[in-house]
Design a protein around this motif. Structure first.
Motif, PDB file in Angstrom:
ATOM      1  N   VAL A   1       0.831  -1.242   0.091  1.00 21.13           N
ATOM      2  CA  VAL A   1       0.046  -0.001  -0.077  1.00 21.13           C
ATOM      3  C   VAL A   1       0.947   1.190  -0.002  1.00 21.13           C
ATOM      4  O   VAL A   1       1.472   1.703   1.142  1.00 21.13           O
ATOM      5  CB  VAL A   1      -0.911   0.110   1.128  1.00 21.13           C
ATOM      6  N   PRO A   2       1.144   1.971  -0.842  1.00 15.77           N
ATOM      7  CA  PRO A   2       1.681   3.083  -1.097  1.00 15.77           C
ATOM      8  C   PRO A   2       1.219   4.054  -0.168  1.00 15.77           C
ATOM      9  O   PRO A   2       0.282   4.105   0.472  1.00 15.77           O
ATOM     10  CB  PRO A   2       1.473   3.844  -2.414  1.00 15.77           C
ATOM     11  N   LYS A   3       2.066   4.944   0.503  1.00 15.95           N
ATOM     12  CA  LYS A   3       1.743   5.824   1.616  1.00 15.95           C
ATOM     13  C   LYS A   3       0.547   6.820   1.520  1.00 15.95           C
ATOM     14  O   LYS A   3      -0.047   7.256   2.302  1.00 15.95           O
ATOM     15  CB  LYS A   3       2.909   6.601   2.195  1.00 15.95           C
ATOM     16  N   GLU A   4       0.279   7.126   0.142  1.00 16.68           N
ATOM     17  CA  GLU A   4      -0.397   8.078  -0.246  1.00 16.68           C
ATOM     18  C   GLU A   4      -1.826   7.516  -0.184  1.00 16.68           C
ATOM     19  O   GLU A   4      -3.055   8.073  -0.114  1.00 16.68           O
ATOM     20  CB  GLU A   4      -0.353   8.613  -1.562  1.00 16.68           C
ATOM     21  N   ASN A   5      -1.959   6.038   0.150  1.00 15.74           N
ATOM     22  CA  ASN A   5      -3.439   5.448  -0.164  1.00 15.74           C
ATOM     23  C   ASN A   5      -3.930   5.543   1.087  1.00 15.74           C
ATOM     24  O   ASN A   5      -3.411   5.252   2.109  1.00 15.74           O
ATOM     25  CB  ASN A   5      -3.177   3.961  -0.572  1.00 15.74           C
ATOM     26  N   ASN A   6      -5.122   5.856   1.352  1.00 15.72           N
ATOM     27  CA  ASN A   6      -6.010   5.862   2.535  1.00 15.72           C
ATOM     28  C   ASN A   6      -6.294   4.562   2.961  1.00 15.72           C
ATOM     29  O   ASN A   6      -6.350   4.154   4.204  1.00 15.72           O
ATOM     30  CB  ASN A   6      -7.295   6.565   2.262  1.00 15.72           C
ATOM     31  N   TRP A   7      -6.309   3.537   2.009  1.00 14.82           N
ATOM     32  CA  TRP A   7      -6.921   2.327   2.302  1.00 14.82           C
ATOM     33  C   TRP A   7      -6.794   1.383   1.168  1.00 14.82           C
ATOM     34  O   TRP A   7      -6.697   1.854  -0.019  1.00 14.82           O
ATOM     35  CB  TRP A   7      -8.475   2.170   2.189  1.00 14.82           C
ATOM     36  N   VAL A   8      -6.535   0.121   1.322  1.00 18.87           N
ATOM     37  CA  VAL A   8      -6.351  -1.008   0.276  1.00 18.87           C
ATOM     38  C   VAL A   8      -7.485  -2.068   0.427  1.00 18.87           C
ATOM     39  O   VAL A   8      -7.735  -2.797   1.376  1.00 18.87           O
ATOM     40  CB  VAL A   8      -5.007  -1.394   0.118  1.00 18.87           C
ATOM     41  N   GLY A   9      -8.311  -2.383  -0.774  1.00 12.90           N
ATOM     42  CA  GLY A   9      -9.289  -3.168  -0.557  1.00 12.90           C
ATOM     43  C   GLY A   9      -8.833  -4.725  -0.555  1.00 12.90           C
ATOM     44  O   GLY A   9      -8.147  -4.845  -1.475  1.00 12.90           O
ATOM     45  N   VAL A  10      -9.508  -5.528   0.171  1.00 14.72           N
ATOM     46  CA  VAL A  10      -9.141  -7.088  -0.148  1.00 14.72           C
ATOM     47  C   VAL A  10     -10.390  -7.942   0.036  1.00 14.72           C
ATOM     48  O   VAL A  10     -10.244  -9.332  -0.288  1.00 14.72           O
ATOM     49  CB  VAL A  10      -8.201  -7.234   0.912  1.00 14.72           C
ATOM     50  N   VAL A  11     -11.453  -7.421   0.721  1.00 15.08           N
ATOM     51  CA  VAL A  11     -12.536  -8.169   1.272  1.00 15.08           C
ATOM     52  C   VAL A  11     -13.195  -8.989  -0.218  1.00 15.08           C
ATOM     53  O   VAL A  11     -13.379 -10.293  -0.120  1.00 15.08           O
ATOM     54  CB  VAL A  11     -13.744  -7.494   1.908  1.00 15.08           C
TER      55      VAL A  11
END
Length: 549
Positions: free
Chosen positions: A479-489
């Protein structure tokens, strides 16, 4: 001296003796059994009484017979009427050998070798491939080799001409302390052709380019004498490769380099063949060798594809140990995948991840190794800035290679080319020091979670990069630091039962893990603050997953 000190010194002596870099056996008697351990390098030295005409072009072989077959190993000349049969054994057992040569004093020399079990904890043998996991590297003992390389083209020049090699040892210790286990290096380079930083004038101790006292042939780079080789050059190089072996660092050895102002002999000339063959003869017994015909092999208009192909065939014919062979040229590897053992890339593009993924798909039976990705971390001198110099940006590009299922190389401008700062952490205040520790953390991550068991699944990426280990039920998302969130569900729903799933986050800059907690099963949880947002790239790790039937 008290008894504790005596015991300590005895143990130290034992360790030094057992794991000495090259064990030397001078003129062994006919009935002498040479005892060694697996992967220990041995020099069995025979000194003749009579001088031999043109000794470097004489053919001498050791025919070794044992429980793992027959090897025909080249014996090389080392000056002073001495010939060296350099040997290392992969498997336990007894061998016999006999020398074959037109030189009467050598022909028929016989001996026995007993190879016993390896006793060095972190020694695993040479790097090989495995048919059941062809896109990864392994050691000869079957364990995974996590190829994390460090470029240092001028390593041969540190301590040149000195009996001991303290600078070389110090730099190598920093390399291995921080998780690197391979050095991409040249046998010889002369100088760079681009502009040099003016600050180097005040620090000549860091400049190794342009030295006329170092040359693999007679004479010098400016006044070469191609009539024969400079044996002293290779005697020094032995110390470097042996120290790397002692510290369990692989030498990714580029035999040629075209853009470093080297006065090479003409291609396919007697001098050219003599040099190339001698390198392969002299260093093949080291388990820590990987061959690379040339850095940027088809750049600069120097070599042809036919010439590079012939050099590969030449290597395989001479090398009795079957070390891995590649060429630092993606175009050549792409057109000739059957000639190389792994695919070497040089890709600077912003689309690095996609290019690595595409290469992995194109060559499903070969490891992919990006030797240059354009990230050259800054140092006190601007040596070669490339496309990226920020330490975090360079680190991210290494992770992009890994999350594409390939392998990668780190460059620091203070060690990669003609500038070599062998002790960067001992420099004064304000001196720009490398972020080697980032790679120590990277190595720890992929030791905790076995890299060789993961595969990139593109559709599973969300807004990060994915590696999935289906067997052990682990999913990683970079997850790049700029990303708020990364989806996985949604991705997990397709493959896994995640009712008992746990998750942690890993900080790529500090190596810190968050506390393990139950996996958040909400489809959209970007309102929940992710760790280290805007501070560091991170990896979300979901585990305890079970494949659906």
């Amino acid at each position: 001296m008290n008894i504790k000190s005596t015991i300590f010194l005895s143990l130290l002596l034992c360790i030094t003796t057992c794991f000495s870099q090259i064990k030397k056996w001078e003129n062994p008697k006919k009935n002498k059994t040479i005892e060694t351990t697996q992967w220990q390098v041995n020099d069995i030295i025979y000194k003749v009484k009579k001088s031999v005409d043109d000794p470097l072009n004489q053919e001498v072989f050791a025919i070794v017979t044992g429980n793992d077959g027959i090897q025909k190993i080249p014996v090389f000349y080392n000056g002073d009427k001495k010939w060296i049969f350099r040997y290392s054994g992969n498997t336990i057992g007894e061998r016999t050998y006999v020398l074959q040569s037109k030189i009467k004093e050598l022909n028929g020399k016989k001996g026995k070798i007993l190879v016993t079990e390896n006793q060095k904890k972190n020694r695993h043998g040479g790097v090989v491939l495995k048919a059941d996991n062809p896109q990864h590297f392994f050691y000869q003992d079957g364990s995974h080799y996590f190829n994390l390389a460090f470029e240092c083209d001028w390593l041969f020049a540190l301590d040149y001409g000195q009996k001991e090699i303290p600078k070389t040892k110090h730099l190598l210790s920093k390399v291995t302390e921080n998780g690197f286990n391979q050095i991409v290096m040249n046998v010889y380079s002369h100088d760079v052709k681009w502009q040099k930083d003016k600050k180097l004038a005040n620090h000549p101790e860091h400049e190794y380019g342009g030295r006329e006292d170092i040359f693999p042939f007679l004479g010098s780079n400016s006044k070469p004498d191609f009539s024969t080789l400079n044996i002293e050059f290779f005697q020094h190089f032995d110390k470097v490769i042996a120290e790397m072996h002692d510290q369990e660092i692989v030498s990714h050895l580029m035999i040629y380099v075209w853009n470093k102002l080297v006065s090479w002999p003409d291609m396919q000339s007697d001098a050219d063949n003599l040099y190339y063959d001698y390198v392969v003869k002299r260093y093949q017994a080291f388990p820590n060798i990987i061959w690379d015909v040339s850095k940027e092999a088809l750049f600069y208009g120097r070599a042809t594809e036919e010439y590079i192909a012939e050099r590969i065939e030449r290597t395989r014919k001479i090398d009795a140990y079957n070390r891995l062979v590649s060429v630092h040229d993606f175009g050549f590897c792409k057109r000739n995948p059957d000639k190389v053992d792994f695919i070497s890339m040089q890709n600077w593009q912003h689309m690095l991840y996609k290019n690595m993924i595409d290469a992995r798909k194109q060559f499903p039976k070969k490891p992919i190794f990006n030797i240059e990705h354009g990230g050259y971390e800054k140092s006190p001198y601007v040596v070669f800035p490339g496309a990226y110099t920020d330490a975090e940006a360079c680190l991210r590009r290494n992770y992009m290679c890994l999350f594409a299922g390939g392998y990668t190389t780190y460059y620091w401008q203070g060690t990669s080319w003609n500038v070599v700062i062998h002790n960067p952490f001992e420099q004064p205040e304000g001196f720009i020091k490398p972020k080697f520790e980032y790679f120590k953390h990277l190595k720890t991550l992929f030791t905790d979670y076995n890299f060789q068991n993961f595969k990139p699944i593109q559709w599973f990426n969300g807004n990060g990069y994915n590696l999935t280990n289906e067997k052990d039920g682990v999913v990683m998302l970079f997850v790049p630091k700029e990303n708020n969130w990364v989806g996985v569900v949604e991705g997990l729903k397709k493959k896994f039962d995640f009712s008992e799933a746990k998750e942690v986050w890993f900080n790529t800059l500090t190596g810190e893990y968050t506390e393990e907690e139950s996996f958040d099963k909400k489809a959209y949880n970007f309102w929940k603050k992710r760790p280290w947002h805007l501070e560091a790239d991170a990896i979300r790790i979901v585990k305890n997953l079970k494949l659906k039937n």
